[in-house]
Design an enzyme around this catalytic site. Structure first.
Site, short mmCIF file in Angstrom:
data_model
loop_
_atom_site.label_atom_id
_atom_site.label_comp_id
_atom_site.label_asym_id
_atom_site.label_seq_id
_atom_site.Cartn_x
_atom_site.Cartn_y
_atom_site.Cartn_z
N GLY A 1 4.03 -8.46 3.99
CA GLY A 1 2.96 -8.31 4.98
C GLY A 1 3.16 -7.23 6.02
N ARG B 1 -10.23 0.19 -1.68
CA ARG B 1 -9.95 -0.36 -0.34
C ARG B 1 -11.05 -0.05 0.69
NH1 ARG B 1 -6.14 0.29 2.64
NH2 ARG B 1 -5.73 -1.90 3.07
N TYR C 1 -12.71 -3.44 1.94
CA TYR C 1 -12.28 -3.90 3.27
C TYR C 1 -12.75 -2.98 4.39
CZ TYR C 1 -8.64 -5.65 0.04
OH TYR C 1 -7.96 -6.18 -1.01
N CYS D 1 -22.41 4.63 -8.92
CA CYS D 1 -23.76 4.23 -8.53
C CYS D 1 -23.74 3.00 -7.64
CB CYS D 1 -24.58 3.94 -9.79
SG CYS D 1 -24.42 5.32 -10.94
N GLU D 2 -23.15 3.11 -6.49
CA GLU D 2 -23.08 2.04 -5.50
C GLU D 2 -22.99 2.70 -4.14
OE1 GLU D 2 -22.15 -1.47 -5.86
OE2 GLU D 2 -21.78 -1.49 -8.03
N1 LLP Z 1 4.05 -12.01 -1.07
C1 LLP Z 1 2.91 -12.65 -1.36
C2 LLP Z 1 2.94 -14.08 -1.68
C3 LLP Z 1 1.69 -11.95 -1.33
O1 LLP Z 1 0.56 -12.59 -1.60
C4 LLP Z 1 1.68 -10.56 -1.00
C5 LLP Z 1 0.44 -9.81 -0.97
C6 LLP Z 1 2.91 -9.94 -0.72
C7 LLP Z 1 4.08 -10.69 -0.76
C8 LLP Z 1 3.02 -8.48 -0.37
O2 LLP Z 1 2.33 -8.18 0.79
P1 LLP Z 1 2.48 -6.75 1.49
O3 LLP Z 1 3.91 -6.61 1.92
O4 LLP Z 1 2.13 -5.74 0.47
O5 LLP Z 1 1.52 -6.80 2.60
N2 LLP Z 1 -5.32 -5.74 -1.55
C9 LLP Z 1 -5.04 -5.87 -0.13
C10 LLP Z 1 -3.71 -6.54 0.13
C11 LLP Z 1 -3.54 -7.87 -0.59
C12 LLP Z 1 -2.19 -8.50 -0.39
C13 LLP Z 1 -1.98 -9.64 -1.33
N3 LLP Z 1 -0.71 -10.31 -1.20
C14 LLP Z 1 -5.14 -4.49 0.52
O6 LLP Z 1 -5.45 -3.52 -0.18
O7 LLP Z 1 -4.97 -4.36 1.72
#
Ligand code: LLP
Length: 418
Positions: A239, A312, A316, A342-343
């Site tokens: 995260g 993205r 978002y 086409c969006e």
């Molecule tokens: N661990 C778990 C259980 C997760 O669900 C995720 C991400 C991570 C670790 C890794 O998170 P990070 O360090 O990358 O923040 N598609 C979205 C982000 C979705 C994240 C899903 N889970 C975006 O493009 O911002």
């Protein structure tokens, strides 16, 4: 922060001029910097060296085999969420004892495959999943390691689509239910309930939600100890936010300094699951200007990449910097940078001040290393982009560009239609 820099008005990736790569390999094109990926992994490793955690890179952020292999070779483990990601982990020879498996919806087949592979542990997200893992372990006559994913009910102050740690999200189990499960752990004869897991969301740029989630977990561990429930692992998830625009996220060092005192209290082995932090700023998407179009209200820069390559912004409203591969002194203008799909959601920037652009100019969409290629699709029957890895003055193709045949390869016209 990363290895994409201007030298004499040309954007470079490490020692290579990106415009040369664009001309040689065509666009849309993903370019990743080896050094940036490695640096970010090492930043975390060094910041946490006192407790030597297992850093399980989150495969979903960017699952290219070359990137996974690079990290596994450096000692990373992998955080997976599907049978497909397990398959990738095996392909890059990730030792099983470095694989952790989350996801709210694992199928029996996926669970069985991971048990057979003897992964380090499952991050289990519900009571019914716990029962499934127990049942399948019994069938295989194995004792399976399990961590319970706790939903710590904190608000991580990020985009509502990427928060995961509040009780209105589908993820994890609340403290009370987890307590009951852990007290009754002997019921699950084929499980070793050995850990706790939290992951409160993604692109978190403030430390306070982490602190409150970890503090809650530390209290919970203390409470469990009193009940003679002892554990081996604490997985604090991923995260960590990165800079896309003007964010000022915590550095690895700042993060470690704040959370280490809490983590040390637990005396447990710590697991981290970073994705974006490691690869986010290590990749860019190169695109070429196809047309410039003005309406009475707007000026559109129409480029040859679309939301199928990088979703993205559409999904978002995410901000990605857009830089020219070659800077020339020109006036600035406000434009929308849009794709060919086409969006109306197919855009990369809206009302963005950009240098004046011409047809055929090349642009780099920055910070496209995480959740970019891995979320790409073939929408509008567009073949997926080529991916390159740059290391110093060397370049390697790490995924070939898809062709039209790839688009239809699995499709079948039934005989009655022929
Ligand atoms: N661990 C778990 C259980 C997760 O669900 C995720 C991400 C991570 C670790 C890794 O998170 P990070 O360090 O990358 O923040 N598609 C979205 C982000 C979705 C994240 C899903 N889970 C975006 O493009 O911002």
């Amino acid at each position: 922060m990363h290895e994409f820099r201007y030298k004499r008005n040309y954007l470079y990736c490490e020692d290579l001029k990106v415009i040369d790569l664009a001309r040689k390999f065509g666009t849309p094109l993903y370019v990743y910097s080896y050094k940036t990926i490695l640096d970010h992994f090492l930043k975390l490793k060094v910041a946490f060296r006192e407790i030597n955690p297992l850093i399980c890179y989150s495969v979903k952020a960017n699952s290219n085999l070359a990137i996974l292999r690079l990290l596994v070779k450096e000692g990373a483990g992998l955080d997976i969420v599907s049978g497909g990601e397990l398959y990738r982990a095996i392909k890059v020879s990730c030792p099983s004892e470095r694989i952790v498996y989350a996801s709210v919806g694992k199928t029996d087949k996926e669970i069985e495959d991971a048990i057979r592979r003897r992964i380090l542990f499952f991050n289990v997200e519900s009571l019914s999943e716990l029962e499934s893992v127990n049942r399948i372990s019994k069938k295989l006559n194995r004792i399976t390691n399990v961590a319970i994913r706790i939903n710590p009910a904190v608000e991580p102050k990020t985009h509502r689509f990427i928060t995961t740690g509040s009780l209105s999200n589908k993820f994890g189990i609340d403290f009370q239910s987890a307590f009951k499960i852990l007290k009754l752990r002997k019921r699950f004869k084929y499980l070793n309930l050995c850990g706790l897991h939290i992951h409160i969301g993604s692109q978190i740029t403030e430390i306070t939600p982490y602190i409150s989630a970890i503090a809650k977990i530390v209290n919970f561990i203390r409470k469990l100890k009193k009940e003679r429930v002892s554990l081996e692992y604490l997985n604090i998830g991923g995260g960590l936010g990165i800079v896309y625009d003007k964010e000022t996220p915590q550095t690895a060092q700042e993060f470690a300094e704040r959370v280490l005192p809490l983590l040390k209290k637990t005396e447990l082995k710590i697991i981290l699951e970073p994705g974006r932090f490691i690869v986010g700023n290590a990749g860019i998407l190169i695109t070429q200007v196809l047309y410039i179009k003005s309406t009475s209200k707007k000026k559109f820069i129409i480029v040859d990449s679309g939301m199928n390559d990088l979703i993205r912004p559409a999904l978002y409203g995410a901000y990605h910097k857009i830089l020219p591969l070659h800077i020339t002194p020109t006036a600035v203008q406000k434009v929308d940078v849009v794709g060919p799909i086409c969006e109306s959601a197919d855009f990369f920037a809206k009302d963005r001040s950009m240098p004046k652009l011409k047809q055929n100019d090349f642009l780099a969409i920055m910070s496209a290393g995480a959740y970019a290629f891995s979320m790409s699709s073939n929408y509008n029957s567009r073949p997926r982009a080529l991916e390159l890895l740059v290391k110093g003055d060397k370049v390697y193709i790490i995924r070939e560009r898809e062709n039209y045949n790839d688009l239809i390869d699995r499709e079948v016209i039934p005989d009655f239609l022929k």
